[in-house]
Design a protein around this motif. Sequence first.
Motif, mmCIF file in Angstrom:
data_model
loop_
_atom_site.group_PDB
_atom_site.id
_atom_site.type_symbol
_atom_site.label_atom_id
_atom_site.label_comp_id
_atom_site.label_asym_id
_atom_site.label_seq_id
_atom_site.Cartn_x
_atom_site.Cartn_y
_atom_site.Cartn_z
ATOM 1 N N ASN A 15 13.831 22.423 3.096
ATOM 2 C CA ASN A 15 14.634 22.592 2.442
ATOM 3 C C ASN A 15 15.202 21.440 1.744
ATOM 4 O O ASN A 15 15.190 21.403 0.200
ATOM 5 N N ALA A 16 15.166 19.962 2.110
ATOM 6 C CA ALA A 16 15.364 18.924 1.271
ATOM 7 C C ALA A 16 14.329 18.642 0.414
ATOM 8 O O ALA A 16 14.412 18.368 -0.753
ATOM 9 N N ASP A 17 13.013 18.893 0.743
ATOM 10 C CA ASP A 17 11.711 18.655 -0.114
ATOM 11 C C ASP A 17 12.007 19.891 -1.336
ATOM 12 O O ASP A 17 11.734 19.339 -2.353
ATOM 13 N N ILE A 18 12.199 20.866 -1.103
ATOM 14 C CA ILE A 18 12.630 21.955 -2.013
ATOM 15 C C ILE A 18 13.703 21.352 -3.255
ATOM 16 O O ILE A 18 13.283 21.253 -4.415
ATOM 17 N N LEU A 19 14.555 21.196 -2.677
ATOM 18 C CA LEU A 19 15.682 20.483 -3.415
ATOM 19 C C LEU A 19 15.123 19.288 -4.207
ATOM 20 O O LEU A 19 15.306 19.340 -5.722
ATOM 21 N N GLY A 20 14.438 18.440 -3.636
ATOM 22 C CA GLY A 20 13.914 17.140 -4.270
ATOM 23 C C GLY A 20 12.867 17.549 -5.474
ATOM 24 O O GLY A 20 12.828 16.759 -6.403
ATOM 25 N N SER A 21 12.182 18.584 -5.421
ATOM 26 C CA SER A 21 11.318 19.125 -6.328
ATOM 27 C C SER A 21 11.758 19.940 -7.242
ATOM 28 O O SER A 21 10.911 20.366 -8.194
ATOM 29 N N THR A 22 12.911 20.486 -7.256
ATOM 30 C CA THR A 22 13.342 21.411 -8.115
ATOM 31 C C THR A 22 14.477 20.742 -9.122
ATOM 32 O O THR A 22 15.440 21.482 -9.583
ATOM 33 N N GLU A 47 15.580 31.505 -0.485
ATOM 34 C CA GLU A 47 16.854 32.312 -0.411
ATOM 35 C C GLU A 47 17.988 31.712 0.366
ATOM 36 O O GLU A 47 19.295 31.742 -0.276
ATOM 37 N N GLU A 48 17.636 30.890 1.158
ATOM 38 C CA GLU A 48 18.637 30.118 1.832
ATOM 39 C C GLU A 48 19.318 29.180 1.014
ATOM 40 O O GLU A 48 20.543 29.138 1.059
ATOM 41 N N LEU A 49 18.657 28.482 0.332
ATOM 42 C CA LEU A 49 19.231 27.428 -0.681
ATOM 43 C C LEU A 49 20.158 27.952 -1.717
ATOM 44 O O LEU A 49 21.206 27.462 -2.103
ATOM 45 N N THR A 50 19.678 29.126 -2.034
ATOM 46 C CA THR A 50 20.605 29.946 -3.037
ATOM 47 C C THR A 50 21.795 30.500 -2.622
ATOM 48 O O THR A 50 22.780 30.288 -3.148
ATOM 49 N N ASP A 51 21.687 30.732 -1.430
ATOM 50 C CA ASP A 51 23.087 31.603 -0.914
ATOM 51 C C ASP A 51 23.984 30.519 -0.514
ATOM 52 O O ASP A 51 25.018 30.569 -0.691
ATOM 53 N N ALA A 52 23.470 29.060 -0.262
ATOM 54 C CA ALA A 52 24.304 27.767 0.055
ATOM 55 C C ALA A 52 24.832 27.338 -1.389
ATOM 56 O O ALA A 52 25.541 26.268 -1.387
ATOM 57 N N ASP A 53 24.378 27.994 -2.385
ATOM 58 C CA ASP A 53 24.739 27.438 -3.924
ATOM 59 C C ASP A 53 24.281 25.987 -4.227
ATOM 60 O O ASP A 53 24.627 25.322 -4.879
ATOM 61 N N LEU A 54 22.887 25.705 -3.335
ATOM 62 C CA LEU A 54 22.355 24.266 -3.710
ATOM 63 C C LEU A 54 21.215 24.545 -4.662
ATOM 64 O O LEU A 54 20.752 23.662 -5.388
ATOM 65 N N ARG A 73 15.843 26.282 -9.858
ATOM 66 C CA ARG A 73 16.224 24.851 -10.116
ATOM 67 C C ARG A 73 17.287 24.362 -9.488
ATOM 68 O O ARG A 73 18.387 25.260 -9.120
ATOM 69 N N ARG A 74 17.512 23.294 -8.963
ATOM 70 C CA ARG A 74 18.621 22.932 -7.838
ATOM 71 C C ARG A 74 19.950 22.806 -8.816
ATOM 72 O O ARG A 74 19.855 22.581 -9.778
ATOM 73 N N ASP A 75 20.941 23.172 -8.230
ATOM 74 C CA ASP A 75 22.356 23.412 -8.645
ATOM 75 C C ASP A 75 23.078 22.188 -8.326
ATOM 76 O O ASP A 75 24.330 22.268 -8.763
ATOM 77 N N VAL A 76 22.697 21.264 -7.782
ATOM 78 C CA VAL A 76 23.402 20.094 -7.203
ATOM 79 C C VAL A 76 22.713 18.913 -7.960
ATOM 80 O O VAL A 76 21.414 18.749 -8.236
ATOM 81 N N ASP A 77 23.438 17.645 -8.286
ATOM 82 C CA ASP A 77 22.852 16.394 -8.602
ATOM 83 C C ASP A 77 22.928 15.622 -7.415
ATOM 84 O O ASP A 77 22.163 14.617 -7.247
ATOM 85 N N GLU A 78 23.804 15.533 -6.456
ATOM 86 C CA GLU A 78 23.981 14.671 -5.619
ATOM 87 C C GLU A 78 24.463 15.421 -4.092
ATOM 88 O O GLU A 78 25.578 16.315 -4.270
ATOM 89 N N VAL A 79 24.337 14.865 -3.058
ATOM 90 C CA VAL A 79 24.813 15.617 -1.700
ATOM 91 C C VAL A 79 24.963 14.222 -0.952
ATOM 92 O O VAL A 79 24.159 13.313 -0.642
ATOM 93 N N SER A 89 31.735 13.988 6.650
ATOM 94 C CA SER A 89 32.000 14.772 5.609
ATOM 95 C C SER A 89 30.742 14.882 4.865
ATOM 96 O O SER A 89 29.856 14.123 4.823
ATOM 97 N N VAL A 90 30.894 16.138 4.110
ATOM 98 C CA VAL A 90 29.810 16.513 3.245
ATOM 99 C C VAL A 90 30.500 16.848 1.944
ATOM 100 O O VAL A 90 31.215 17.454 1.611
ATOM 101 N N GLU A 91 29.784 15.811 0.836
ATOM 102 C CA GLU A 91 30.413 15.977 -0.580
ATOM 103 C C GLU A 91 29.271 16.408 -1.338
ATOM 104 O O GLU A 91 28.102 16.000 -1.237
ATOM 105 N N ILE A 92 29.245 17.434 -2.168
ATOM 106 C CA ILE A 92 28.302 17.897 -3.231
ATOM 107 C C ILE A 92 28.885 17.716 -4.415
ATOM 108 O O ILE A 92 29.713 18.265 -4.902
ATOM 109 N N GLU A 93 27.845 17.121 -5.433
ATOM 110 C CA GLU A 93 28.195 16.966 -6.802
ATOM 111 C C GLU A 93 27.346 18.124 -7.344
ATOM 112 O O GLU A 93 26.176 17.993 -7.682
#
Length: 112
Positions: A15-22, A47-54, A73-79, A89-93
């Motif tokens: 999952n982290a690799d997919i986010l890094g590549s998108t 599907e898992e990342l899309t469901d998590a809004d990432l 495409r990833r929907d986040v700039d930073e986690v 704590s987990v913060e998502i930009e």
Amino acid sequence: MRGEELLQVLGNEYNADILGSTHEPRSAQELSEELDVPIATCYRRIEELTDADLLEHHDRVLSDERRRVNVYRRDVDEVRIEFREDAYSVEIEQRTQVKNKLDEAWRTLSKG
């Protein structure tokens, strides 16, 4: 999504690799080949990342084989994850609307 659930999603293999590549839109096939992830696993992770809004479905494009394929495409700039002695704590930009509009303008110009 709660921080605990996000940590679980982010901790799943690939999952982290997919986010890094998108940072740019990619198809499941491109991600599978680039990251050496089995294609079925790649679809499940998308599907898992899309469901998590990432990750977001970005478009349906014409592939080199002249077929329509979904690109993501990833929907986040930073986690940001911060661990303390007794808590975390987990913060998502989220990806900014300005970036989304610039990407859309660029995509429109590049098609024409």
